[in-house]
Write an enzyme that holds these catalytic residues in place. Structure first.
Site, PDB file in Angstrom:
ATOM      1  N   PHE A  12       0.814  -1.194   0.018  1.00  0.00           N
ATOM      2  CA  PHE A  12      -0.315   0.113   0.107  1.00  0.00           C
ATOM      3  C   PHE A  12       0.880   1.308   0.034  1.00  0.00           C
ATOM      4  O   PHE A  12       0.672   2.041  -0.924  1.00  0.00           O
ATOM      5  CB  PHE A  12      -0.994  -0.010   1.264  1.00  0.00           C
ATOM      6  CG  PHE A  12      -1.660   1.193   1.538  1.00  0.00           C
ATOM      7  CD1 PHE A  12      -2.292   2.010   0.623  1.00  0.00           C
ATOM      8  CD2 PHE A  12      -1.278   1.838   2.889  1.00  0.00           C
ATOM      9  CE1 PHE A  12      -2.900   3.175   0.958  1.00  0.00           C
ATOM     10  CE2 PHE A  12      -2.199   2.761   3.472  1.00  0.00           C
ATOM     11  CZ  PHE A  12      -2.723   3.590   2.519  1.00  0.00           C
ATOM     12  N   THR A  36       3.133  -9.895   1.378  1.00  0.00           N
ATOM     13  CA  THR A  36       1.734  -9.096   1.452  1.00  0.00           C
ATOM     14  C   THR A  36       1.211  -8.082   0.656  1.00  0.00           C
ATOM     15  O   THR A  36       0.216  -7.872   0.504  1.00  0.00           O
ATOM     16  CB  THR A  36       1.583  -8.657   2.732  1.00  0.00           C
ATOM     17  OG1 THR A  36       2.754  -7.739   3.104  1.00  0.00           O
ATOM     18  CG2 THR A  36       1.576  -9.643   3.872  1.00  0.00           C
ATOM     19  N   ASP A  57      13.321 -11.357  -1.721  1.00  0.00           N
ATOM     20  CA  ASP A  57      13.070 -11.225  -0.368  1.00  0.00           C
ATOM     21  C   ASP A  57      14.275 -10.742   0.358  1.00  0.00           C
ATOM     22  O   ASP A  57      15.278 -11.307   0.347  1.00  0.00           O
ATOM     23  CB  ASP A  57      13.007 -12.819   0.018  1.00  0.00           C
ATOM     24  CG  ASP A  57      12.769 -12.987   1.532  1.00  0.00           C
ATOM     25  OD1 ASP A  57      13.133 -12.024   2.389  1.00  0.00           O
ATOM     26  OD2 ASP A  57      12.474 -14.049   1.825  1.00  0.00           O
ATOM     27  N   SER A  76       7.441  -4.827   5.095  1.00  0.00           N
ATOM     28  CA  SER A  76       7.104  -5.441   6.262  1.00  0.00           C
ATOM     29  C   SER A  76       5.471  -5.890   6.318  1.00  0.00           C
ATOM     30  O   SER A  76       4.605  -4.941   5.639  1.00  0.00           O
ATOM     31  CB  SER A  76       7.247  -4.780   7.451  1.00  0.00           C
ATOM     32  OG  SER A  76       6.700  -5.332   8.542  1.00  0.00           O
ATOM     33  N   TYR A 146       5.636  -7.734  15.621  1.00  0.00           N
ATOM     34  CA  TYR A 146       5.806  -6.502  14.883  1.00  0.00           C
ATOM     35  C   TYR A 146       6.545  -5.536  15.625  1.00  0.00           C
ATOM     36  O   TYR A 146       7.608  -4.762  15.163  1.00  0.00           O
ATOM     37  CB  TYR A 146       4.526  -6.238  14.654  1.00  0.00           C
ATOM     38  CG  TYR A 146       4.284  -4.961  13.528  1.00  0.00           C
ATOM     39  CD1 TYR A 146       5.151  -5.050  12.384  1.00  0.00           C
ATOM     40  CD2 TYR A 146       3.903  -3.708  13.892  1.00  0.00           C
ATOM     41  CE1 TYR A 146       4.888  -4.034  11.403  1.00  0.00           C
ATOM     42  CE2 TYR A 146       3.551  -2.845  13.093  1.00  0.00           C
ATOM     43  CZ  TYR A 146       4.042  -2.838  11.718  1.00  0.00           C
ATOM     44  OH  TYR A 146       4.051  -1.783  11.097  1.00  0.00           O
TER      45      TYR A 146
END
Ligand code: UDP
Length: 328
Positions: A12, A36, A57, A76, A146
């Site tokens: 995003f 993600t 990665d 992340s 996280y």
């Protein structure tokens, strides 16, 4: 032409940053492993002469040919249900991934900006949160993977700055929203909007008295852009201080979407922060930055985006399958 590497480019925030840097005349290398992120978020840049994409990665050694001026580290998992499902990858990208990028920045003599988070403050005992608050984090709770990865990330970044003289920037990002959020990422805005569009009840976790402060993506990107080009190496909060309880927010979404569904209550996730509001005095002073887009306007743009998704995307309710993307 300045060259910038953006990790998490298919996510995003990463994809919006790619757009912004291209618009500013940079050559952008986007990097993502799609754990993600989504290729669709970068589809419009496919044939752009100033954009190149590398599927990689970043917890593995990163090789970039030629010079690099800037690195923006935005890779992340960032939504609570993601990092609950892929806790080890979350820890690895914040620690090993950040270490690799700092090494790359050192080798290339590039300036690096690290995406940190309001989660470093945990369930805060200081309100609103200022950058000098050390936080209240449960290291072994489900969100710890996280929160602690991001806290480690800040520490290693400052260590590279102090020990190697690396030019580093740290942005602490508060809840941000806008087009290209993943409909099924479990966060409250896509969750409520998806539920309204599918004709489902809106799920409030807990009693809905917990608060958040939502920042529109263009404002967030502007703050990050200014911070990168500033000369300040300590963490800076970027977010919108306009705070609202989740219960009142659900009412706003009901009005905006015109849904006739009701609100239902579910258990509050473990260690869900009870309040969150950025103190943005530092960003205002340092960067001359403050958010410009109010919630009503930003939510409308975001809802229009979710409305434009296909029925298949809207009803694909199962959570993203991470298995194909996980190496170890
Ligand atoms: N939340 C909710 N219903 C949902 C999804 C989230 O009430 O369907 C709540 C969640 O418990 C939290 C807040 O909304 O208190 C914001 O959650 P989100 O996952 O968007 O981000 P967070 O700020 O917790 O990382």
């Amino acid at each position: 032409m300045k060259k910038v590497l953006i990790t998490g480019a298919a996510g995003f925030l990463g994809s919006h940053l790619c757009d912004r840097f291209i618009k500013e005349g940079y050559y952008v290398i986007g990097m993502d492993n799609f754990i993600t992120g989504d290729e669709k978020n970068l589809a419009h840049l496919n044939n752009h002469p100033n954009f190149e994409f590398i599927k990689h990665d970043i917890t593995e050694f990163i090789k970039i040919d030629g010079e690099l001026d800037y690195i923006l580290h935005f890779a992340s998992p960032a939504s609570p249900i993601d990092y609950l499902k892929i806790p080890i990858q979350t820890l690895k990208v914040g620690s090993l991934g950040t270490h690799n990028l700092l090494g790359l920045a050192k080798a290339k003599k590039a300036r690096i900006l690290i995406a940190s988070t309001s989660e470093v403050y945990g369930d805060p005992l200081v309100h609103p949160q200022t950058e000098d608050y050390y936080g209240n984090v449960n290291t072994i709770g489900p969100r710890g993977v996280y929160d602690e990865a991001k806290r480690f990330q800040e520490s290693i970044t400052m260590a590279y700055h102090r020990f190697h003289g690396l030019e580093t920037r740290i942005v602490r990002i508060f809840n941000t929203y806008g087009p290209r959020m993943r409909l099924n990422d479990g966060r409250v805005i896509p969750a409520f909007m998806g539920q309204a569009l599918r004709g489902e009840d809106l799920t409030i976790f807990g009693d809905g008295s917990q608060t958040r402060s939502f920042c529109y993506v263009d404002d967030q990107v502007e703050g990050i852009y200014r911070l990168l080009l500033s000369d300040y190496e300590y963490p800076v909060n970027i977010g919108n201080p306009h705070e609202i309880s989740i219960k009142d927010f659900a009412e706003e979404i009901i009005k905006l979407t015109g849904t006739t569904q009701k609100v239902i209550y579910k258990d509050l996730p473990v260690n869900d922060p009870m309040q969150r509001q950025p103190d943005i005095s530092l960003a205002k002073k340092l960067l001359g930055w403050e958010p410009k887009v109010d919630r009503a306007e930003g939510m409308k743009i975001t809802y229009d985006y979710f409305k434009s998704l296909t029925a298949e995307e809207l009803y694909k309710s199962e959570h993203k399958d991470f298995k194909n993307h996980i190496k170890s």
